[in-house]
Design a protein around this motif. Structure first.
Motif, mmCIF file in Angstrom:
data_model
loop_
_atom_site.group_PDB
_atom_site.id
_atom_site.type_symbol
_atom_site.label_atom_id
_atom_site.label_comp_id
_atom_site.label_asym_id
_atom_site.label_seq_id
_atom_site.Cartn_x
_atom_site.Cartn_y
_atom_site.Cartn_z
ATOM 1 N N LEU A 85 56.522 50.165 34.896
ATOM 2 C CA LEU A 85 56.735 49.125 35.904
ATOM 3 C C LEU A 85 58.224 48.848 36.090
ATOM 4 N N HIS A 118 48.799 37.951 32.234
ATOM 5 C CA HIS A 118 47.554 38.679 32.064
ATOM 6 C C HIS A 118 47.767 39.874 31.138
ATOM 7 N N PHE A 126 50.207 37.081 53.021
ATOM 8 C CA PHE A 126 51.670 37.060 52.947
ATOM 9 C C PHE A 126 52.293 37.695 54.185
ATOM 10 N N PRO A 154 54.092 38.503 40.638
ATOM 11 C CA PRO A 154 53.958 39.956 40.863
ATOM 12 C C PRO A 154 54.105 40.770 39.576
ATOM 13 N N ALA A 155 54.907 40.299 38.625
ATOM 14 C CA ALA A 155 55.087 41.033 37.376
ATOM 15 C C ALA A 155 54.003 40.682 36.359
ATOM 16 N N ARG A 183 58.231 30.906 46.121
ATOM 17 C CA ARG A 183 57.160 30.564 47.055
ATOM 18 C C ARG A 183 56.096 31.652 47.135
ATOM 19 N N GLN A 184 56.468 32.890 46.774
ATOM 20 C CA GLN A 184 55.476 33.972 46.861
ATOM 21 C C GLN A 184 54.294 33.718 45.924
ATOM 22 N N TRP A 185 54.550 33.129 44.768
ATOM 23 C CA TRP A 185 53.423 32.943 43.826
ATOM 24 C C TRP A 185 53.334 31.520 43.278
ATOM 25 N N ARG A 186 54.275 30.663 43.597
ATOM 26 C CA ARG A 186 54.252 29.298 43.131
ATOM 27 C C ARG A 186 53.872 28.370 44.282
ATOM 28 N N TYR A 227 60.438 49.505 39.622
ATOM 29 C CA TYR A 227 61.328 48.572 40.328
ATOM 30 C C TYR A 227 62.745 49.132 40.472
ATOM 31 N N MET A 284 62.441 43.450 38.590
ATOM 32 C CA MET A 284 61.947 43.024 39.904
ATOM 33 C C MET A 284 62.945 42.111 40.605
ATOM 34 N N VAL A 286 61.971 32.651 46.829
ATOM 35 C CA VAL A 286 61.268 33.719 46.101
ATOM 36 C C VAL A 286 60.082 33.143 45.336
ATOM 37 N N LYS A 335 54.029 32.787 52.552
ATOM 38 C CA LYS A 335 52.644 32.757 52.066
ATOM 39 C C LYS A 335 51.828 31.824 52.949
ATOM 40 N N ARG A 370 59.432 47.428 45.466
ATOM 41 C CA ARG A 370 60.820 46.961 45.362
ATOM 42 C C ARG A 370 61.139 45.878 46.363
ATOM 43 N N MET A 392 49.886 52.714 36.099
ATOM 44 C CA MET A 392 51.300 53.022 35.927
ATOM 45 C C MET A 392 51.535 54.482 35.555
#
Lengths: 452, 452
Positions: free
Chosen positions: B173, B415, A83, B107-108, B75-78, B177, B146, B73, A5, A375, A420
């Motif tokens: 969803l 959300h 990203f 992401p989820a 790190r993508q959103w945290r 996955y 996921m 992993v 990121k 995925r 979805m």
């Protein structure tokens, strides 16, 4: 294997939008009055837009300052992350370096709030209390509804009927923000009534919905019209995406060989691509820039570059753009945001100048790419963005075949959490590809002003 | 008026999870074997969980290192953003300072990936190729699906039937996955068949779905079970939320007077609250900590603190927790993630110790609060999170009435983009409040082991 990121601190939110008109080797052809066929002036647009936006529409300044209240709102989700899709690279076993700029982190889940917030602000500044607009899949309508809620304005949205019925949940979001939603074509306007008289079962189109919204704005003094794509000022507001990406590539110590985005009206494409296109036109960098459209609505790849109306009822000014004809109603693909007969004049102009490329992708290939991306990276893209993903994967596999390590960036313009049903239909084998409807398009093109 | 964002650089992702067991004035009561009623040992849990997670379940270490592949992993959103809800404060005209930690950026779309990724990693490390779990609203199922996609594992999800039917999109969803989804109760397990024999139209419950998933894991050597809440190690993994929030409050030069989160099984509550509760128990700070549950499933506020089973078929060990009885099937409120008869033993223990408070909110009040929040802050909360929002607004209005400026933080755990039907039903006046079903609960409680 980690997704990397690249974040900017919030004081790096751009302070100005980038106006590509300043860097064009020749100017974009003028907008023409629908009645006279002559270039329009600011006053002609005044019934529809506040003067600040009209001035942005024709500005030749290279940078236009972002008002502080707009940046204050941006700050909630901007700068958005860039990203590096390392897990996707591994899945594809490609030497390519794949990056994506993720606009789905906005509260509405797409890039559309970048301009919605700006447009609501400028209208509010000029005393307007109500905005009317149209929406296809609902990304734009929900974003404008949100922006109006922030600025205490009313909002009315004409929603393409097929989306209104098949995608009730973005409608639900628009209503949650306090806006009203009307399925289009509707009996509320002359434009809508005319369509319904001829086609009582019309599933609608963006062109029709635009006619309805423009008509309402033109006939109500307290109401202005707001458009989510196509126009110069809308594309301008989206350039925060590419400006941030430029800075993030500097952080990553890389620079894209290829910039990719899907293109319906052109706003998410322009948002990412224009700052890179500007550097290209100024001779500072060489980059392939690729617009990806649906094969079912192949405006840039099969349309004509000609003056046409933005709407079906011919209430809007005429702009020179790649068009399939303003009466063309695209097949009901799930990427509702890409179902538009025309294209932003600035994007069309860049294609005409040879500064960008265009390609078309079929719906099934787009969904297959979206699932592969989900995925690998976790984020499930909006069906519109899937068109970009399909092209990215094709380029990455080409890099693998050729043994070259190119850098590719694309605009992940929104998440697919509202879409979805489309993914479920795809996985159940219920979706189909639509062939280019050559005959319909030919008929629509034959009706172009000044054509054949 | 701007929403303020407090971001941490990614090198400030916590390197260790916080284990509240180290700071408890007296230890949490032991887990008992369902057959013998005696405290269980690690080997008793080995058919269900990998040893690394079993050891975390009983660890007394204050901090447990987060493995590098898990942090990669994350790190993508945290770190996720902490926001100051300035627009909501203005709307409420409150002197309170309202903050929210936003986990919907994963992401989820919820906090659940924090533990899903960790659990998939530890199972993979011990050679497990397949995970089986249950899900209510689908936040947990989609997150585990996921995580399994990231680590190349198979995933099977038993989904509470009412959610499977009413909320097909989180199911979509999960399937996107690559995981499989089975509505529960199902004919695939003894537990499911037993329920269906008695109640052919059963809408299911988390308790039933857990029975089915546990049964599958216990009877398949290559498959382990994964739980998205309740257990100590699950809550442990969520503490990254509160640890980040502590650092972000230091950035904001503030400290919360009140920490609020909704509580179903307890994981998002624990995630935000435990690091603050730790400081409270160590005497470093004084903070009110409030768990908010639905009035239709009032575990903490109306349940009994007693040993009970985690599932309906009584396949799981017994834990001491606030419970409405393992056979209680809560009304079909939209906050599916809060429809659980029990509560995390650690959360129950903290309530018993007087370290936290609990309160219950009705469904209609929760949705009203969620809409108010969405119009102020743009983000539309998951129906579960709306329970926290309702309490936050109540506290903020109390602050206004008392003329005090307190600092309030809550966990916006996800959300609501998958939950728009619920919002549409609410706005259409179709939702109802469920009264505390006293008689049913009393009957379920009467069946408690060692009770009456």
């Amino acid at each position: 294997m980690s997704t990397i990121k690249y974040l900017l601190p919030e004081d790096r939110i751009p302070t100005a939008w980038y106006n590509i008109q300043a860097d064009l080797p020749r100017p974009v052809p003028p907008t023409l009055h629908p009645g006279t066929g002559q270039p329009i002036g600011p006053d002609d647009l005044a019934p529809l837009f506040p003067m600040a936006l009209i001035m942005q529409e024709v500005s030749a300044e290279q940078y236009i300052e972002i008002p502080a209240p707009v940046r204050d709102v941006y700050r909630q989700w901007r700068p958005t992350p860039l990203f590096r899709a390392r897990r996707l690279e591994a899945m594809l076993d490609t030497p390519a370096r794949i990056y994506y700029k993720y606009e789905g982190v906005s509260p509405a889940g797409s890039h559309k709030p970048n301009t919605a917030v700006a447009q609501a602000f400028y209208n509010k500044e000029e005393g307007i209390t109500k905005l009317v607009t149209e929406t296809g899949a609902g990304q734009w309508g929900s974003s404008l509804a949100m922006a109006c809620a922030f600025f205490g304005m009313e909002c009315k949205v004409f929603m393409v009927r097929v989306s209104y019925e098949q995608k009730p949940y973005r409608r639900g979001l628009i209503e949650a923000y306090g806006a009203s939603v009307t399925p289009s074509p509707s009996p509320e306007t002359n434009a809508g009534r005319a369509i319904l008289a001829e086609h009582p079962d019309s599933t609608g189109s963006l062109g029709i919905a635009i006619s309805e919204a423009v008509e309402v704005a033109a006939t109500h003094a307290d109401t202005k019209y707001s458009l989510g794509s196509v126009l110069n000022h809308v594309l301008l507001h989206q350039t925060v995406i590419g400006q941030e990406a430029l800075e993030q590539f500097a952080l990553a110590d890389d620079y894209p060989d290829i910039v990719i985005a899907c293109a319906g009206g052109g706003s998410n494409f322009a948002g990412l691509a224009f700052p890179f296109a500007g550097k290209k036109m100024r001779g500072e960098a060489d980059t392939r820039i690729v617009a990806v459209e649906p094969a079912a609505c192949p405006t840039l790849t099969r349309g004509q570059y000609a003056y046409d109306f933005g709407d079906t009822a011919h209430l809007t000014p005429m702009v020179k753009m790649h068009t399939l004809g303003s009466t063309f109603i695209p097949p009901s693909i799930h990427a509702g945001g890409l179902r538009y007969h025309g294209m932003a004049p600035l994007v069309s102009h860049l294609l005409d100048l040879g500064q960008i490329e265009a390609t078309a992708v079929h719906q099934l290939d787009a969904f297959a790419a979206g699932l592969q991306f989900a995925r690998a990276e976790g984020i499930i893209p909006a069906p519109e963005s899937n068109h970009a993903v399909a092209q990215v994967i094709a380029e990455a596999l080409r890099c693998k075949a050729e043994g070259v390590s190119q850098s590719i960036v694309f605009n992940l313009s929104g998440h697919g959490h509202f879409d979805m049903q489309a993914y479920m239909d795809y996985q159940a084998g219920k979706l189909q590809d639509y062939d280019y409807p050559a005959e319909e398009i030919t008929m629509a093109l034959a009706g172009l002003p000044g054509v054949g």
